[in-house]
Design an enzyme around this catalytic site. Structure first.
Site, mmCIF file in Angstrom:
data_model
loop_
_atom_site.group_PDB
_atom_site.id
_atom_site.type_symbol
_atom_site.label_atom_id
_atom_site.label_comp_id
_atom_site.label_asym_id
_atom_site.label_seq_id
_atom_site.Cartn_x
_atom_site.Cartn_y
_atom_site.Cartn_z
ATOM 1 N N ASP A 212 -0.184 5.175 0.967
ATOM 2 C CA ASP A 212 -0.436 6.104 2.073
ATOM 3 C C ASP A 212 -0.541 5.367 3.405
ATOM 4 O OD1 ASP A 212 -0.920 8.663 0.572
ATOM 5 O OD2 ASP A 212 -2.486 7.440 -0.322
ATOM 6 N N ASP B 104 0.865 -1.168 0.000
ATOM 7 C CA ASP B 104 0.000 0.000 0.000
ATOM 8 C C ASP B 104 0.912 1.232 0.000
ATOM 9 O OD1 ASP B 104 -2.350 1.661 0.516
ATOM 10 O OD2 ASP B 104 -1.611 1.783 2.575
ATOM 11 N N ASP C 208 -1.572 -0.810 5.975
ATOM 12 C CA ASP C 208 -1.785 -0.218 7.300
ATOM 13 C C ASP C 208 -3.244 -0.237 7.708
ATOM 14 O OD1 ASP C 208 -2.460 1.801 5.317
ATOM 15 O OD2 ASP C 208 -2.567 3.226 6.964
#
Length: 221
Positions: A12, A10, A170
């Site tokens: 961001d 991922d 995240d």
């Protein structure tokens, strides 16, 4: 368990901390609409499901006009993409970890809900673009995470089967997308998770990106 042959990241909240630039762009949009400004923590709680969702949440939180969302999303992207890299930085240890993974001979990909253009701008500005063999943005396909299609598209480009790949993210949508695609998942404990990390369902949690290297080295052997 299959040996590991590729890593998907991922963007961001995992590779880069982009919250300040997203906050600034959101606040320019809100100011244009005569709405109140959002602080950094508020914006962090809204990040992760793509630009449209971020704008929808910001407009909702500030009492804006939900009927104009498509126009507001377009304006937000215009503001954000004009200056997406002013404050955005790689998290500590990210460049070194990516370099270490390449030394292990593993192809790497980014699968993000951020628009493709802004993703490329950020990776190039931070000197990370060359590490990745495939990049799938939030507007690359009709589907976005938590749908598995973006992960499967990246794996198709890499020529790697899902059971030989690992997703690092995240947030819940990273883990859900990985599991739906048949890919293993590791979650970082920093970033912008919308729920406690222990509840994400990842196989492992790591506090810093360099902790990924020994996990991958063991699984790739």
């Amino acid at each position: 368990m299959s040996s590991l042959k590729a890593i998907i990241f991922d963007l961001d909240g995992t590779l880069v901390d982009s919250a300040c630039d997203l906050r600034d762009a959101v606040n320019v949009l809100l100011a244009e609409e005569g709405l109140r400004q959002l602080d950094l923590d508020e914006v962090k709680s809204m990040i992760g499901d793509g630009a449209a969702k971020l704008v929808e949440r910001a407009v909702s939180a500030t009492g804006g006009d939900q009927s104009r969302l498509s126009a507001l999303v377009a304006r937000f992207l215009q503001i954000y993409e004009a200056d997406a890299t002013r404050h955005t930085q790689a998290y500590p240890g990210v460049p070194e970890t990516l370099a270490g993974l390449r030394r292990l001979g593993l192809p790497l990909a980014v699968v993000t809900n951020k628009p493709y253009g802004a993703t490329i701008d950020i990776l190039e500005a931070l000197g990370l673009r060359a590490y990745f063999d495939a990049i799938v943005g939030g507007d690359t396909l009709p589907e976005r995470k938590p749908h598995p299609a973006p992960i499967l598209a990246a794996l198709g480009r890499l020529g790697i089967a899902p059971e030989a790949a690992l997703m690092v993210g995240d947030n819940y949508h990273d883990v859900q997308a990985a599991q739906a695609a048949g890919v293993r998942a590791v979650a970082v404990t920093y970033g912008y998770s919308h729920k406690p990390h222990a509840e994400l369902g990842a196989e492992r949690l790591i506090d810093t990106m360099p902790e990924l290297l020994p996990i991958v080295a063991d699984a790739a052997s």
